[in-house]
Structures are given as structure tokens and as C-alpha cells.
Enzyme design. Structure first.
Site, PDB file in Angstrom:
ATOM      1  N   LYS A  56      -1.926   8.767   9.199  1.00  0.00           N
ATOM      2  CA  LYS A  56      -3.061   8.247   8.779  1.00  0.00           C
ATOM      3  C   LYS A  56      -3.910   7.453   9.851  1.00  0.00           C
ATOM      4  CE  LYS A  56      -2.739   8.025   4.243  1.00  0.00           C
ATOM      5  NZ  LYS A  56      -3.864   8.467   3.317  1.00  0.00           N
ATOM      6  N   SER A 309       4.935  14.306   6.841  1.00  0.00           N
ATOM      7  CA  SER A 309       3.353  13.413   7.203  1.00  0.00           C
ATOM      8  C   SER A 309       3.908  11.910   7.344  1.00  0.00           C
ATOM      9  CB  SER A 309       2.884  13.752   5.743  1.00  0.00           C
ATOM     10  OG  SER A 309       3.658  13.239   4.810  1.00  0.00           O
TER      11      SER A 309
END
Length: 409
Positions: A56, A309
Site C-alpha cells: 500500500k 500482497s
């Protein structure tokens, strides 16, 4: 969004230059167990080792760094229960900009503490992300702060696209990239970068089956909201794809597959045990697809790179997910067995279990169940088994011995 408005290679390269001094170049590591299962070379892109524990910050930093000075002076605001909150907080603090994050009241304590530690002012509002987002929008309207969306902005997509640039540098011969997918920022970024630089590479997005908004949306050609979601993979539990990511994914034809909760927990366990990597359920989605989907159904072209991720998981959730993963992998078996309430009955039951080679972790009695006869008792057994075949052997042995057995989820 028209094709001319899609993120350009120049914009992605500018993001990479901007991020280079501050973002970690995360490693790509091999996975022998997944390579053997799929029959092709599998590598893992470890964004769980990125700053703040997920991919992110790439998009958040690129978005915030590109704000005009006047907007920077008014600060930024976000709504998130997890990785985006930490990414925005870290990026804003690194750039010397004030950040405010609205999180639901039920947000996990580690993520709340981490977001504060990265420098954000945190307000807990409402029970859901939607309620927190409403509060964030109100705050933006009152203060002039810029709302930093987790995925629905070209600068976010361009920032996330830098993951693909690194993959191409670290694994130039890559044939397929498999990507956990929620709102779609990471999938869109990787898809557009590979379209520009390596158009032959296949891109596959992976969603949790109980929070899969993309298949239906792609089928009708526009983002369509889900009526409900229920998944442990909160990092990809997004009920409506973003308009910006959707335009990129639809344009470049990325495939979408789904995985169930058992697959997610087993994938997390595999990453922990075999790769020695702590990955959250959402972050393990690509691994879950490689573990459970037939390689020919996925259309894999090797080598394959699966993106991990994120690795931010509450220790309490980790305990539950590991237990779920052990059960799904046939290594943990919880049973309810009805036996006679006479001396020696429990010993006889445990003797049958012992002959199978299963290890008893826990035993408990219950005599007050409404379905029990006056001379019966229910025994709750928790066993450690060596896999699906051994688990079935235990159940068959107890059934052959005449026991009434119910398997607990």
C-alpha cells in the site's frame, strides 16, 4: 474512463523514480513446494516485507507526493481498517504532511497502534468502513484535507504498478503474475505495466469467493456492488471495484479466479511453514489459487510470480486461521463421540484412537446434552493427524468400532 486516460508508462516510470529512495525493493523467492505442485517454476514477490507490511505505501506515497503544495498544507485524510491506513500514515509523515485516518471502532488493536505510530491522528468512528469513510469525507469537506482513496485514482494505480517493474527486473523471463485482488489498484497497476513492457505475460487476479465483486462486474462491463461479503481476507474484502482500476483491468483482459476460505487458511499455513513468511489471508490469495486451481485451468505460463500482497495479521486472528488451516489440511481433527457412561469406556475410545497413531490434544466430557440417553456421555476430542489420508483412517477406525462420531468444523 476512455483508453486515452489510462495510466501511461511514463507515469509509472515517474512513480518508480519518486519511490526509489523510500520504498523497499522486496525480494522474489522460489517456492519448491508450489513448483512441484504446478509443474512449473513458482516465485513469490514478498510485498509482506514492504514498509508497513504491505504494498500500500507505493500508491499512497505516489498519490500524496504528487499533491500541489496548497493541498499538502491542508493535509490528507483516509478511511481504512488496516493496510491503507498504515500506508497513508507512513507516506504522509515521510513527506512531512499531516494525516488523519478514520478507522471503525472494531479495527484490530495492532493496526490501530501501528497507524498511530506511523504518525497519523486516528479517530475511531462507526462499525464499518463505509461509516468511517462518511466521517472522512465530512472531515475533508470541513478542513480541505485531500481524501486519499485506497485504489480509485491514477496515481495510486501508477504507484502499485512499480511492483511489476521490480518483478520484470528480478524475473525477466516471467510468464504469469498472480495477484490478490480487492478494489483492484494492485491488479490494475501490474496489468498496465506489463501491457506496456511485457504484453505476453499473463495476469491473473485472485479474489476470496465470498467477496468476489470482479467476475460479475467484468461480465456486465461495469463495477457492480455485492450484496454481502463474508471472508477472513479483510484486505481484499471490497464490495465494489474502483472505476479507475476497472477501466485498466477491462482494457487489458486480466483473468479473475476465486478461492474459498479453506484455501486461504491453507495458503497462509504453507507460507508460514514452508517459506518462513508471515502473510495475512488476503496476502496469501495468489498462493491459495496455485494450491487449489488446476494449472491448466489457470492457463499458467512459467515462470510464475505470485504476489504476497501483505503480512499484517492480528495475532488473535492468526491463531484462528492457523487452526482452520491445520483442519483444512487434514492435520487437526475435532470430534464429538458418543460413548457409554461406564468405567473403561473412555479408555477404550482413546485406545482406538491411539492405534491409529493420532495424537490427542484435548479431551472433554459433556453429560447434559439433550440428545444423550441417561447412560451416555459425549466426549469432545481434539486430535493431531498427519494429513487427509490419516484423518480418514481415524474416522474409519472409529466407525468400524461402532462409535457415533460427528466432525466439528
Amino acid at each position: 474512463m476512455a483508453a486515452m486516460d489510462l495510466v501511461s508508462l511514463e507515469r509509472i516510470e515517474a512513480a518508480a523514480k519518486l519511490l526509489s529512495p523510500v520504498i523497499r525493493r522486496t525480494p522474489v523467492v522460489s517456492s519448491r513446494v508450489l513448483s512441484e505442485r504446478t509443474g512449473t517454476e513458482i516465485r513469490l514477490k514478498c510485498e509482506n516485507l514492504q514498509r508497513t507490511g504491505s504494498f500500500k505505501p507505493r500508491g499512497a506515497y505516489n498519490r500524496i507526493a504528487n499533491l500541489p503544495e496548497a493541498d499538502r498544507a491542508r493535509g490528507v485524510v483516509a478511511a481504512s481498517a488496516g493496510n491503507h491506513a498504515q500506508g497513508v500514515a507512513w507516506a504522509a509523515t515521510t513527506l512531512g504532511i499531516e494525516s488523519t485516518v478514520f478507522m471503525p471502532v472494531g479495527a484490530s488493536l495492532p493496526k490501530l497502534v501501528a497507524t498511530k505510530a506511523y504518525g497519523a491522528t486516528v479517530h475511531q468512528v462507526g462499525e464499518t468502513i463505509d461509516e468511517a469513510l462518511t466521517a472522512a469525507l465530512d472531515f475533508a469537506g470541513q478542513t480541505g484535507a485531500t481524501l486519499i482513496h485506497p485504489f480509485d485514482h491514477p496515481d495510486i494505480v501508477a504507484g502499485q504498478a512499480t511492483v511489476a517493474l521490480e518483478i520484470l527486473e528480478q524475473l525477466p523471463e516471467v510468464g504469469t503474475v498472480v495477484v490478490p485482488t480487492g478494489g483492484g489498484g494492485l491488479l490494475a497497476g501490474i496489468a498496465v505495466a506489463l501491457h506496456h513492457l511485457a504484453p505476453s505475460v499473463r495476469v491473473i487476479g485472485v479474489q476470496a469467493a465470498e467477496a468476489a465483486a470482479w467476475p460479475g462486474s467484468l461480465a456486465v462491463g461495469k463495477p457492480v456492488p455485492l450484496d454481502r461479503m463474508a471472508t477472513m481476507a479483510d484486505g481484499i474484502a471490497v464490495g465494489l471495484p474502483g472505476a479507475v482500476p476497472f477501466a485498466h483491468v477491462a482494457e487489458h483482459g486480466s483473468a479473475i479466479v476465486t478461492v474459498d476460505e479453506d484455501a486461504l487458511s491453507r495458503a497462509l499455513l504453507l507460507c508460514l511453514e514452508r517459506a518462513k513468511l508471515l502473510v495475512e489471508p488476503a496476502g496469501a490469495a495468489a498462493v491459495a489459487a496455485l494450491m487449489t486451481c488446476a494449472p491448466e485451468d489457470l492457463g499458467l505460463r512459467g515462470p510464475v510470480c505470485a504476489v504476497l500482497s501483505g503480512g499484517n495479521i492480528d495475532p488473535l486472528l492468526l491463531t484462528r486461521v492457523v487452526g482452520h488451516g491445520l483442519s483444512a489440511a487434514g492435520r487437526y481433527l475435532a470430534l464429538r463421540v458418543t460413548i457409554s457412561d461406564r468405567p473403561g469406556s473412555l479408555s477404550a475410545l482413546l485406545g482406538e484412537v491411539g492405534r491409529t497413531g493420532a495424537s490427542v490434544l484435548d479431551v472433554a466430557h459433556a453429560r447434559t446434552r439433550t440428545w444423550l440417553e441417561i447412560d451416555e456421555v459425549e466426549v469432545l476430542l481434539t486430535l493431531e493427524t498427519r494429513g487427509p489420508a490419516h484423518r480418514e483412517d481415524v474416522l474409519t477406525t472409529l466407525d468400524d468400532a461402532g462409535y457415533s462420531v460427528r466432525v466439528q468444523d
